[in-house]
Design a protein around this motif. Structure first.
Motif, PDB file in Angstrom:
ATOM      1  N   THR A  61      40.280 -68.764   9.461  1.00 21.15           N
ATOM      2  CA  THR A  61      41.460 -69.558   9.114  1.00 21.15           C
ATOM      3  C   THR A  61      42.623 -68.698   8.659  1.00 21.15           C
ATOM      4  OG1 THR A  61      40.701 -69.827   6.826  1.00 21.15           O
ATOM      5  CG2 THR A  61      40.008 -71.489   8.416  1.00 21.15           C
ATOM      6  N   GLY A  62      42.410 -67.381   8.573  1.00 20.60           N
ATOM      7  CA  GLY A  62      43.450 -66.498   8.081  1.00 20.60           C
ATOM      8  C   GLY A  62      44.582 -66.319   9.084  1.00 20.60           C
ATOM      9  N   ILE A  63      45.787 -66.171   8.550  1.00 22.71           N
ATOM     10  CA  ILE A  63      46.967 -65.969   9.388  1.00 22.71           C
ATOM     11  C   ILE A  63      47.498 -64.566   9.149  1.00 22.71           C
ATOM     12  CG2 ILE A  63      49.343 -66.687   9.820  1.00 22.71           C
ATOM     13  CD1 ILE A  63      48.476 -69.506   8.923  1.00 22.71           C
ATOM     14  N   ILE A  64      47.640 -63.807  10.222  1.00 25.88           N
ATOM     15  CA  ILE A  64      48.227 -62.473  10.128  1.00 25.88           C
ATOM     16  C   ILE A  64      49.621 -62.565  10.735  1.00 25.88           C
ATOM     17  CG2 ILE A  64      48.028 -60.063  10.831  1.00 25.88           C
ATOM     18  CD1 ILE A  64      45.025 -60.459  11.057  1.00 25.88           C
ATOM     19  N   ASP A  65      50.629 -62.570   9.887  1.00 23.39           N
ATOM     20  CA  ASP A  65      52.001 -62.706  10.377  1.00 23.39           C
ATOM     21  C   ASP A  65      52.770 -61.411  10.175  1.00 23.39           C
ATOM     22  OD1 ASP A  65      52.139 -62.749   7.653  1.00 23.39           O
ATOM     23  OD2 ASP A  65      53.323 -64.579   7.485  1.00 23.39           O
ATOM     24  N   VAL A  66      53.996 -61.400  10.648  1.00 18.21           N
ATOM     25  CA  VAL A  66      54.892 -60.260  10.463  1.00 18.21           C
ATOM     26  C   VAL A  66      56.077 -60.735   9.638  1.00 18.21           C
ATOM     27  CG1 VAL A  66      56.465 -58.671  11.632  1.00 18.21           C
ATOM     28  CG2 VAL A  66      54.199 -59.088  12.590  1.00 18.21           C
ATOM     29  N   ARG A  67      56.333 -60.043   8.536  1.00 16.97           N
ATOM     30  CA  ARG A  67      57.451 -60.382   7.653  1.00 16.97           C
ATOM     31  C   ARG A  67      58.422 -59.220   7.598  1.00 16.97           C
ATOM     32  NH1 ARG A  67      56.354 -63.697   3.194  1.00 16.97           N
ATOM     33  NH2 ARG A  67      58.482 -63.149   2.537  1.00 16.97           N
ATOM     34  N   ALA A  68      59.721 -59.552   7.544  1.00 16.38           N
ATOM     35  CA  ALA A  68      60.751 -58.518   7.441  1.00 16.38           C
ATOM     36  C   ALA A  68      62.004 -59.124   6.825  1.00 16.38           C
ATOM     37  CB  ALA A  68      61.065 -57.932   8.811  1.00 16.38           C
ATOM     38  N   LYS A  69      62.899 -58.270   6.349  1.00 21.18           N
ATOM     39  CA  LYS A  69      64.181 -58.757   5.835  1.00 21.18           C
ATOM     40  C   LYS A  69      65.270 -57.735   6.135  1.00 21.18           C
ATOM     41  CE  LYS A  69      63.481 -57.069   1.067  1.00 21.18           C
ATOM     42  NZ  LYS A  69      63.395 -57.475  -0.346  1.00 21.18           N
ATOM     43  N   THR A  70      66.490 -58.240   6.261  1.00 23.40           N
ATOM     44  CA  THR A  70      67.626 -57.380   6.558  1.00 23.40           C
ATOM     45  C   THR A  70      68.362 -57.027   5.275  1.00 23.40           C
ATOM     46  OG1 THR A  70      69.065 -59.284   6.919  1.00 23.40           O
ATOM     47  CG2 THR A  70      67.909 -58.400   8.842  1.00 23.40           C
ATOM     48  N   GLU A  71      69.358 -56.174   5.423  1.00 23.69           N
ATOM     49  CA  GLU A  71      70.109 -55.709   4.251  1.00 23.69           C
ATOM     50  C   GLU A  71      70.835 -56.847   3.547  1.00 23.69           C
ATOM     51  OE1 GLU A  71      73.599 -52.509   3.782  1.00 23.69           O
ATOM     52  OE2 GLU A  71      71.845 -51.711   4.824  1.00 23.69           O
ATOM     53  N   ASP A  72      71.271 -57.865   4.311  1.00 21.99           N
ATOM     54  CA  ASP A  72      71.989 -58.988   3.689  1.00 21.99           C
ATOM     55  C   ASP A  72      71.042 -60.030   3.105  1.00 21.99           C
ATOM     56  OD1 ASP A  72      70.969 -60.347   5.860  1.00 21.99           O
ATOM     57  OD2 ASP A  72      72.896 -60.922   6.708  1.00 21.99           O
ATOM     58  N   GLY A  73      69.724 -59.773   3.152  1.00 20.36           N
ATOM     59  CA  GLY A  73      68.743 -60.665   2.546  1.00 20.36           C
ATOM     60  C   GLY A  73      68.094 -61.651   3.497  1.00 20.36           C
ATOM     61  N   THR A  74      68.565 -61.723   4.738  1.00 23.92           N
ATOM     62  CA  THR A  74      67.946 -62.633   5.709  1.00 23.92           C
ATOM     63  C   THR A  74      66.470 -62.296   5.888  1.00 23.92           C
ATOM     64  OG1 THR A  74      70.034 -62.910   6.911  1.00 23.92           O
ATOM     65  CG2 THR A  74      68.006 -63.487   8.085  1.00 23.92           C
ATOM     66  N   GLN A  75      65.630 -63.320   5.801  1.00 20.76           N
ATOM     67  CA  GLN A  75      64.181 -63.135   5.897  1.00 20.76           C
ATOM     68  C   GLN A  75      63.679 -63.578   7.278  1.00 20.76           C
ATOM     69  OE1 GLN A  75      61.922 -62.218   3.388  1.00 20.76           O
ATOM     70  NE2 GLN A  75      63.200 -62.184   1.575  1.00 20.76           N
ATOM     71  N   PHE A  76      62.721 -62.833   7.801  1.00 21.74           N
ATOM     72  CA  PHE A  76      62.079 -63.178   9.071  1.00 21.74           C
ATOM     73  C   PHE A  76      60.577 -63.342   8.857  1.00 21.74           C
ATOM     74  CE2 PHE A  76      65.870 -60.858  10.406  1.00 21.74           C
ATOM     75  CZ  PHE A  76      66.363 -61.636  11.442  1.00 21.74           C
ATOM     76  N   GLU A  77      60.022 -64.363   9.509  1.00 25.60           N
ATOM     77  CA  GLU A  77      58.571 -64.527   9.520  1.00 25.60           C
ATOM     78  C   GLU A  77      58.169 -64.862  10.944  1.00 25.60           C
ATOM     79  OE1 GLU A  77      54.646 -66.728   8.972  1.00 25.60           O
ATOM     80  OE2 GLU A  77      56.522 -67.522   9.754  1.00 25.60           O
ATOM     81  N   ILE A  78      57.301 -64.028  11.527  1.00 22.73           N
ATOM     82  CA  ILE A  78      56.854 -64.240  12.901  1.00 22.73           C
ATOM     83  C   ILE A  78      55.357 -64.499  12.896  1.00 22.73           C
ATOM     84  CG2 ILE A  78      56.782 -63.319  15.239  1.00 22.73           C
ATOM     85  CD1 ILE A  78      58.991 -61.413  14.505  1.00 22.73           C
TER      86      ILE A  78
END
Length: 288
Positions: A61-78
């Motif tokens: 049931t575990g989820i392995i995602d990719v998280r990142a953020k830019t210099e202006d604080g925008t967050q990404f979750e893939i």
């Protein structure tokens, strides 16, 4: 050796979600977001929110995602999802909300809340819009369609099944289509070579996958993750089948015909006949 599956979430994270591979992620995000020229992402910070420990690799049931953020604080979750659990819309909103709420501490100004972009790469059809493999959602006013309440919400669905069915692909001009071709499990060596000759970013990502395939520890974890994903797919399939059969039994008890029950439960007529036979213990003949 058989090529490692790029959409195995463990391999995906190793290829796009680590500090040394963030250039791959930047290239992929620019393709998904259609970033061009001055608007292109040039740098970002990988958010290491989960350690790839054996316990997580084997968690069905575990989820392995990719998280990142830019210099202006925008967050990404893939997130990569290979099996349809019929809850991706609500789940992506949950994860969006979780990341969004982490953006400020109690007492801070709401204006400091960051934009959160969630991206779902799924290996099945989910969004009920035909012939459109990449859909993007924001908060628009119901009647004044060009008025956006805020841009802090952005949710993408990329459906690999719809992309596979796309007849007229344009790999030369469409960078996202090149990436989705790269993700295909069944891509031939000739097609892959053509992609790498066409796109240096894809070449770098494939070189990373080739490197991973030569590492015994990575291979062991990859195989374990494949087993856990397969078990999860079987578990979900069994649950869906059981739900459909429960619906069929309820509809049969209401007196509906075999054909009506098959349509309502989305089960084959043969399966509905079998269920009714067990319920009544008498032969049932389907209408022609």
């Amino acid at each position: 050796m058989k090529r490692l599956k790029p959409l195995n979430d463990f391999i995906f994270k190793k290829t796009f979600g680590e500090e040394e591979t963030k250039d791959n992620l930047i290239a992929l995000l620019n393709a998904i977001l259609s970033k061009k020229d001055i608007d292109k992402l040039v740098t970002l910070e990988i958010v290491e929110n989960k350690e790839l420990a054996p316990e997580l690799i084997g968690d069905k049931t575990g989820i392995i995602d990719v998280r990142a953020k830019t210099e202006d604080g925008t967050q990404f979750e893939i997130e990569v999802q290979l099996t349809n659990q019929h809850n991706m819309d609500k789940r992506t909103m949950w994860y969006w909300g979780e990341i969004f709420s982490e953006g400020i501490k109690k007492g801070e100004d709401y204006k400091n809340l960051p934009k959160v972009i969630t991206i779902n790469i799924v290996d099945f059809e989910y969004i009920k819009i035909p012939n459109k493999f990449h859909t993007t959602f924001h908060l628009w006013e119901d009647e004044v369609k060009d008025y956006m309440l805020t841009d802090v919400v952005e949710i993408h669905f990329i459906e690999m099944e719809k992309f596979r069915m796309l007849k007229n692909k344009n790999l030369k001009e469409d960078k996202l289509q090149r990436w989705l071709s790269f993700f295909r499990e069944d891509i031939s060596k000739e097609e892959l070579k053509e992609l790498m000759d066409m796109d240096v970013d894809i070449r770098k990502a494939e070189e990373k996958i080739e490197y991973l395939s030569s590492d015994p520890k990575t291979l062991e974890l990859y195989k374990e993750r494949e087993r856990s994903l397969h078990e999860r797919a079987n578990m979900i399939s069994s649950a869906v089948d059981e739900t459909a059969m429960k619906i069929a039994r309820n509809l049969l008890n209401m007196g509906l015909s075999v054909e009506q029950v098959a349509k309502g439960s989305e089960l084959p007529i043969e399966k509905v006949i079998e269920i009714k036979r067990k319920m009544t213990k008498t032969p049932i003949v389907s209408k022609s």
